[in-house]
Design a protein around this motif. Structure first.
Motif, PDB file in Angstrom:
ATOM      1  N   CYS A 143       0.797  -1.230   0.000  1.00 50.58           N
ATOM      2  CA  CYS A 143       0.000   0.000   0.000  1.00 50.58           C
ATOM      3  C   CYS A 143       0.827   1.277   0.000  1.00 50.58           C
ATOM      4  N   GLY A 144       2.063   1.181   0.479  1.00 51.03           N
ATOM      5  CA  GLY A 144       2.885   2.384   0.527  1.00 51.03           C
ATOM      6  C   GLY A 144       2.288   3.429   1.434  1.00 51.03           C
ATOM      7  N   GLU A 145       2.100   4.647   0.936  1.00 55.61           N
ATOM      8  CA  GLU A 145       1.615   5.761   1.743  1.00 55.61           C
ATOM      9  C   GLU A 145       0.108   5.968   1.680  1.00 55.61           C
ATOM     10  N   ARG A 146      -0.597   5.053   1.049  1.00 53.84           N
ATOM     11  CA  ARG A 146      -2.066   5.158   1.024  1.00 53.84           C
ATOM     12  C   ARG A 146      -2.674   4.093   1.941  1.00 53.84           C
ATOM     13  N   MET A 147      -3.907   4.331   2.367  1.00 47.31           N
ATOM     14  CA  MET A 147      -4.593   3.369   3.229  1.00 47.31           C
ATOM     15  C   MET A 147      -4.963   2.117   2.433  1.00 47.31           C
ATOM     16  N   PRO A 148      -5.016   0.961   3.085  1.00 42.29           N
ATOM     17  CA  PRO A 148      -5.396  -0.263   2.372  1.00 42.29           C
ATOM     18  C   PRO A 148      -6.862  -0.226   1.942  1.00 42.29           C
ATOM     19  N   THR A 149      -7.141  -0.903   0.846  1.00 38.59           N
ATOM     20  CA  THR A 149      -8.507  -1.012   0.327  1.00 38.59           C
ATOM     21  C   THR A 149      -8.844  -2.483   0.117  1.00 38.59           C
ATOM     22  N   LEU A 150     -10.102  -2.758  -0.131  1.00 33.77           N
ATOM     23  CA  LEU A 150     -10.518  -4.134  -0.379  1.00 33.77           C
ATOM     24  C   LEU A 150      -9.884  -4.686  -1.645  1.00 33.77           C
ATOM     25  N   GLY A 151      -9.556  -3.806  -2.588  1.00 31.96           N
ATOM     26  CA  GLY A 151      -8.893  -4.250  -3.818  1.00 31.96           C
ATOM     27  C   GLY A 151      -7.507  -4.818  -3.586  1.00 31.96           C
ATOM     28  N   ASP A 152      -6.917  -4.537  -2.422  1.00 32.27           N
ATOM     29  CA  ASP A 152      -5.586  -5.073  -2.107  1.00 32.27           C
ATOM     30  C   ASP A 152      -5.637  -6.512  -1.588  1.00 32.27           C
ATOM     31  N   LYS A 153      -6.829  -7.039  -1.394  1.00 33.90           N
ATOM     32  CA  LYS A 153      -6.981  -8.337  -0.732  1.00 33.90           C
ATOM     33  C   LYS A 153      -6.101  -9.450  -1.309  1.00 33.90           C
ATOM     34  N   PRO A 154      -6.009  -9.646  -2.627  1.00 27.22           N
ATOM     35  CA  PRO A 154      -5.180 -10.749  -3.138  1.00 27.22           C
ATOM     36  C   PRO A 154      -3.706 -10.622  -2.767  1.00 27.22           C
ATOM     37  N   ASN A 155      -3.238  -9.397  -2.524  1.00 25.68           N
ATOM     38  CA  ASN A 155      -1.828  -9.169  -2.251  1.00 25.68           C
ATOM     39  C   ASN A 155      -1.501  -9.070  -0.758  1.00 25.68           C
ATOM     40  N   LEU A 156      -2.493  -9.375   0.094  1.00 23.27           N
ATOM     41  CA  LEU A 156      -2.295  -9.244   1.541  1.00 23.27           C
ATOM     42  C   LEU A 156      -2.576 -10.569   2.261  1.00 23.27           C
ATOM     43  N   PRO A 157      -1.844 -11.631   1.918  1.00 24.50           N
ATOM     44  CA  PRO A 157      -2.108 -12.918   2.587  1.00 24.50           C
ATOM     45  C   PRO A 157      -1.810 -12.899   4.079  1.00 24.50           C
ATOM     46  N   PHE A 158      -0.803 -12.124   4.509  1.00 19.32           N
ATOM     47  CA  PHE A 158      -0.493 -12.110   5.939  1.00 19.32           C
ATOM     48  C   PHE A 158      -1.602 -11.417   6.728  1.00 19.32           C
ATOM     49  N   PRO A 181       3.487 -24.368   4.468  1.00 21.96           N
ATOM     50  CA  PRO A 181       2.991 -25.669   4.005  1.00 21.96           C
ATOM     51  C   PRO A 181       3.040 -26.782   5.048  1.00 21.96           C
ATOM     52  N   GLU A 182       3.887 -26.659   6.064  1.00 16.99           N
ATOM     53  CA  GLU A 182       3.976 -27.752   7.037  1.00 16.99           C
ATOM     54  C   GLU A 182       2.766 -27.825   7.977  1.00 16.99           C
ATOM     55  N   TYR A 183       1.907 -26.825   7.961  1.00 19.86           N
ATOM     56  CA  TYR A 183       0.724 -26.847   8.819  1.00 19.86           C
ATOM     57  C   TYR A 183      -0.463 -27.453   8.077  1.00 19.86           C
ATOM     58  N   PRO A 184      -1.324 -28.192   8.773  1.00 20.78           N
ATOM     59  CA  PRO A 184      -2.485 -28.804   8.108  1.00 20.78           C
ATOM     60  C   PRO A 184      -3.498 -27.799   7.587  1.00 20.78           C
ATOM     61  N   THR A 185      -3.456 -26.553   8.045  1.00 18.88           N
ATOM     62  CA  THR A 185      -4.411 -25.538   7.616  1.00 18.88           C
ATOM     63  C   THR A 185      -3.965 -24.786   6.358  1.00 18.88           C
ATOM     64  N   TYR A 186      -2.772 -25.084   5.842  1.00 16.87           N
ATOM     65  CA  TYR A 186      -2.242 -24.356   4.686  1.00 16.87           C
ATOM     66  C   TYR A 186      -3.012 -24.713   3.423  1.00 16.87           C
ATOM     67  N   ARG A 187      -3.341 -23.702   2.622  1.00 13.38           N
ATOM     68  CA  ARG A 187      -3.997 -23.928   1.325  1.00 13.38           C
ATOM     69  C   ARG A 187      -3.457 -22.928   0.313  1.00 13.38           C
ATOM     70  N   GLU A 188      -3.489 -23.315  -0.925  1.00 16.02           N
ATOM     71  CA  GLU A 188      -3.079 -22.439  -2.026  1.00 16.02           C
ATOM     72  C   GLU A 188      -4.283 -22.213  -2.943  1.00 16.02           C
ATOM     73  N   PRO A 189      -4.234 -21.134  -3.762  1.00 12.67           N
ATOM     74  CA  PRO A 189      -3.178 -20.123  -3.877  1.00 12.67           C
ATOM     75  C   PRO A 189      -3.300 -19.065  -2.786  1.00 12.67           C
ATOM     76  N   LEU A 190      -2.178 -18.448  -2.463  1.00 12.35           N
ATOM     77  CA  LEU A 190      -2.168 -17.453  -1.403  1.00 12.35           C
ATOM     78  C   LEU A 190      -2.816 -16.137  -1.829  1.00 12.35           C
ATOM     79  N   THR A 191      -3.154 -16.003  -3.098  1.00 15.03           N
ATOM     80  CA  THR A 191      -3.947 -14.849  -3.517  1.00 15.03           C
ATOM     81  C   THR A 191      -5.406 -14.995  -3.078  1.00 15.03           C
TER      82      THR A 191
END
Length: 617
Positions: A327-342, A410-420
């Motif tokens: 996001c840099g210097e702007r506030m996050p938006t819902l459109g950023d969702k695919p790029n914010l897996p953490f 990936p070592e956790y049973p809850t992991y799923r892909e794709p992370l987007t």
């Protein structure tokens, strides 16, 4: 004399109700077994054994003792507790035809099962069918028209409030959710304070530990002048109806004047004939209840996020690194969702770690059923116990620890892909099972992603030196006790076979006994075994209770929606330039009329002493 008459009437009602409940003898069909569970007390059942605070942990402890599905009597009603996702799906989803009703809530004057006032609390009937269809349509409509700009807009105001008065963080977070939900429901945010109050009062009315009428149902049969609890509920209901009618009429006026913002109520007026509703009043409740449902629940994970970051600060830095990069210097938006897996992992883990509805929303069984040889009687209240389901050690290793990496590595049973796409909160167990799944999941996801993302983007969070919190940031809270000596294991439930008996444990105990002369008799060994076992269990219970009292992350409200109790922590701006940008946007939007003051609907003192207005909470 009046007091004596009141006591006599109340006593007769209580005895009659309890006699009616306990006169029913549970008949177990031949060849089936009764579900295990605590024996309980006469008449009251297991009620005296359940603490007012953190009661869901007691139910979870019983699951460790009695198995993944057990029953207990609570004041004459049979409650069945389910502590695994698999069993919840087997019953509540696969057998939804008989498990989709709701139990009666005694403290509500209008029957929640049939009144068509509260969709989440309705039993499966025509009103439930048409309102569920309407709910599905308004959620799709909101997504199609990008109602997501509402949380992005209100996040600006929330951040300004947090900068000015960080100590009032609870007010800011709950107002953020109420304002977004008010916009979704009626197109503007001025009703947010009233919506919060309506949500608070309804939560008291529906919570087992809230209104007195839920603890002592016979008082709801008394006249209002003899029952303050009934009078309080009647006033709450009248005020709620008046509020919903006002909001509906406001949208009608806005539409007539061609200035109505997109909202669920606007959609209702545009498609009222297709809804099949009995009239405008049902539409007012259908929209208003979605507003209340959002205001009730979504703020709790945001408050739990602040709590988690105080005790697991290493993850705040990782989250901020991701937000800064995307996001840099702007506030996050819902459109950023695919790029914010953490960020999505943080949100998912917050809801798992401290679920906002830890006991789950109860279902009601409309006919006798059988599950793997166990009889489940008609009329049972079924609880998908979310606190236990979200702590399955096979699915969530080290379940008491807040760890968002379990969704990303990936070592956790809850992991799923794709992370987007994953992790996501959509379809997680907290949203319910079968035909009772919450339809506002996309709204919840948008609010939490934008709200929590904006807080982490702008602020640092840390424990305040004056806060009454004892553990150091790098030390996670001590895990709760795990009792593995369940009388039914999950494997036993599936196979119907028992692999271990109490006799086996007692034989092992005898083998460990020191040699004495003369040797103890069999009766003496048996008696000593159970004395030592009871002593060990008491010591474990004392240790567990001490752990909970010392764990600062387990200070929660006692109502159906569990929210962290207010606590002190430090909330500081990360970047002066970002703070100035947010303030500038706020000033601009305020000048455009977006951030108007909250509206009062009932006159001075919120209607104190009048027929309708705010009740005591």
């Amino acid at each position: 004399m009046a007091l004596v008459n009141l006591l006599i009437v109340l006593s007769v009602l209580i005895v009659a109700t309890l006699w009616k409940r306990f006169s029913r003898r549970e008949q177990i069909p031949k060849g089936l077994k009764k579900l295990p569970g605590p024996k309980g007390w006469p008449i009251l059942g297991s009620v005296p054994e359940i603490p007012e605070a953190l009661g869901w942990i007691k139910f979870s402890d019983w699951a460790k003792e009695y198995g993944p599905i057990y029953q207990c009597n609570l004041a004459g009603t049979n409650h069945v507790w389910i502590s695994t996702d698999q069993i919840a799906h087997d019953l509540l989803s696969k057998k939804a035809a008989i498990y989709s009703d709701r139990p009666h809530i005694p403290a509500l004057i209008d029957d929640n099962r049939t009144s068509a006032q509260y969709l989440p609390l309705l039993s499966k009937n025509e009103g439930w069918t048409r309102q569920r269809k309407f709910a599905s349509n308004i959620m799709r409509h909101a997504e199609r028209l990008s109602f997501s700009h509402y949380p992005e807009l209100e996040a600006i105001r929330m951040c300004v409030e947090l900068m000015i008065e960080p100590e009032h963080y609870n007010h800011a977070l709950e107002s953020f959710i109420a304002r977004v939900t008010s916009r979704l429901a009626w197109g503007h945010s001025e009703a947010s304070d009233e919506l919060k109050q309506r949500a608070r009062e309804l939560l008291i009315g529906v919570s087992p530990t809230g209104a007195l009428g839920n603890k002592l149902p016979p008082i709801m049969a008394l006249p209002d002048w003899l029952s303050t609890a009934k009078a309080w509920e009647r006033r709450r209901g009248k005020t709620e109806r008046a509020f919903f009618n006002i909001m509906q009429n406001d949208v009608r006026l806005d539409m007539n004047e061609k200035r109505a913002a997109p909202s669920w109520m606007k959609f209702f007026f545009e498609h009222s004939a297709a809804t099949g509703f009995t009239g405008d009043l049902e539409g007012a409740y259908a929209v208003g209840m979605h507003g209340i449902a959002g205001a009730l629940t979504i703020a709790a994970p945001m408050q739990a996020f602040c709590l988690a970051m105080c005790h697991y600060p290493q993850y705040l830095g990782q989250l901020q690194e991701e937000l800064d990069r995307v996001c840099g210097e702007r506030m996050p938006t819902l459109g950023d969702k695919p790029n914010l897996p953490f960020l999505r992992a943080i949100i998912r883990e917050v809801i798992r770690w401290r679920p906002p509805v830890p006991t789950g929303i109860p279902h009601y069984l409309i006919q006798d059923d059988v599950y793997n040889g166990y009889h489940i009687p008609k009329g049972s209240v079924m609880h998908p116990l979310e606190w236990a389901i979200s702590r399955d050690p096979q699915q969530y290793p080290d379940p008491e620890t807040f760890n968002p990496l379990r969704w990303l590595e990936p070592e956790y049973p809850t992991y799923r892909e794709p992370l987007t796409q994953y992790p996501t909160i959509l379809n997680m167990t907290q949203f319910g099972y079968g035909r009772r799944t919450c339809q506002g999941q996309t709204v919840t996801e948008a609010d939490l992603l934008v709200g929590i993302g904006s807080i982490a983007w702008l602020f640092n969070i840390s424990k305040n030196a004056q806060a009454p919190l004892k553990s150091e940031p790098e030390l996670p809270p001590t895990p709760l006790r795990s009792n593995n000596k369940a009388s039914i294991s999950y494997e036993e439930l599936i196979t119907g076979l028992s692999t271990r008996s109490n006799d086996d444990e007692e034989d092992e105990y005898v083998a460990r006994m020191p040699c004495t002369f003369p040797p103890p008799t069999e009766d003496e060994l048996h008696e000593q075994y159970f004395k030592d076992l009871k002593k060990q269990q008491d010591a474990e219970e004392e240790k567990t209770q001490k752990t909970r009292e010392e764990d600062p992350t387990l200070h929660f409200s006692t109502l159906l929606i569990a929210k962290p109790l207010p606590f002190k922590f430090s909330l500081t701006v990360r970047s002066r330039s970002r703070a100035e940008n947010v303030m500038g946007e706020f000033i601009q939007k305020k000048a455009e009329g977006e951030f108007g003051p909250s509206r009062q609907y009932w006159g001075p003192a919120q209607g104190a002493g009048k027929e309708i207005g705010w009740g005591k909470v």
